[in-house]
Scaffold this active site. Structure first.
Site, short mmCIF file in Angstrom:
data_model
loop_
_atom_site.label_atom_id
_atom_site.label_comp_id
_atom_site.label_asym_id
_atom_site.label_seq_id
_atom_site.Cartn_x
_atom_site.Cartn_y
_atom_site.Cartn_z
N ARG A 40 -5.45 9.54 9.34
CA ARG A 40 -4.48 8.54 9.78
C ARG A 40 -3.07 9.09 9.70
O ARG A 40 -2.76 9.93 8.88
CB ARG A 40 -4.60 7.29 8.89
N LYS A 106 -12.42 8.74 -3.36
CA LYS A 106 -12.59 8.69 -1.90
C LYS A 106 -13.75 9.58 -1.47
O LYS A 106 -13.77 10.77 -1.75
CB LYS A 106 -11.31 9.09 -1.19
N ARG A 238 -2.21 0.12 -1.08
CA ARG A 238 -2.37 0.81 -2.34
C ARG A 238 -2.27 -0.19 -3.47
O ARG A 238 -1.67 -1.27 -3.32
CB ARG A 238 -1.35 1.92 -2.51
#
Length: 243
Positions: A40, A106, A238
């Site tokens: 992104r 992640k 976040r």
């Protein structure tokens, strides 16, 4: 769906977009190495930086109606990935709008790009980069701001080939369903794996408490002014570090 595997390319998304521009149909293209991969906001993502065989990188290209609302597609893709790799489990969670987490680190990122096509069609490309192998003990973890997780901690036998064979049919079926139904059928599935649900977060510059997602995949953020809907786009989400 045609499948194509490359030893090396700049980006599987770039290959898939070019395929659609040339009039091609549904395609899955994977690569051992990417030299110009991106995430992104155009951030670089190079699979070879993780080591040979440490990641699965692939893209699915599909012509779709130009009028189709793609809102929530990245969330639905995340749901499909999670349900294939962690069926009925709770170790894989989803972070709005396009990340898949395993045990708090992640595991996978999703990048969706489009290209205009003739006859009121639009080419849609879904790029996926998934970590397979854990980082070595001496690896520099400072580059992984959200933590790093790998599928082999969940499935020690996982390889790029076996994982792709598991994911491809599920993602192909999801895209067909999404074209007909949109995101709404996946709203509950996302809620069950929502990493940020009821946590204090910051969406862009807006602080609040994440209250799930709406029927078009919009983030529902409880703020001092009330509940607001935040659309994906270039907004980052976040955890809020300040009380």
């Amino acid at each position: 769906m045609e499948r194509r595997h490359l030893a090396e390319c700049g980006s599987t998304n770039t290959e898939a977009l070019a395929h659609l521009r040339d009039g091609g149909g549904p395609l899955l293209v994977s690569a051992d190495r990417q030299t110009a991969g991106r995430g992104r906001r155009g951030r670089p993502w190079q699979s070879q930086a993780l080591g040979e065989g440490a990641a699965l990188t692939f893209s699915i290209a599909r012509p779709m109606p130009a009028a189709l609302d793609l809102s929530g597609l990245s969330l639905a893709i995340g749901c499909a990935v999670a349900d294939v790799l962690d069926p009925g489990g709770a170790r894989i969670q989803l972070k709005w709008p396009n990340d898949v987490f395993l045990d708090g680190g992640k595991l996978c990122g999703i990048l969706i790009e489009t290209v205009p096509l003739p006859h009121e069609r639009r080419g849609v490309v879904i790029g996926i980069g998934l970590n397979l192998r854990p980082l070595p003990a001496d690896a520099d973890r400072s580059a992984f701001t959200t933590g790093h997780s790998a599928l082999q901690t969940l499935d020690p036998q996982a390889t790029a080939g076996t994982t792709l064979d598991r994911l491809a049919p599920a993602l192909n079926a999801l895209l067909a369903d999404f074209e007909a139904l949109g995101f709404a059928p996946w709203q509950g599935a996302f809620a069950r794996r929502d990493l940020m649900l009821n946590r204090r977060v910051r969406a862009g510059e807006q602080p609040g408490i994440a209250r799930g997602v709406g029927p078009q995949g919009e983030l529902l953020l409880e703020t001092e002014a009330g509940l607001v809907a935040v659309n994906g786009g270039e907004v980052s989400l976040r955890l809020e570090t300040q009380p």
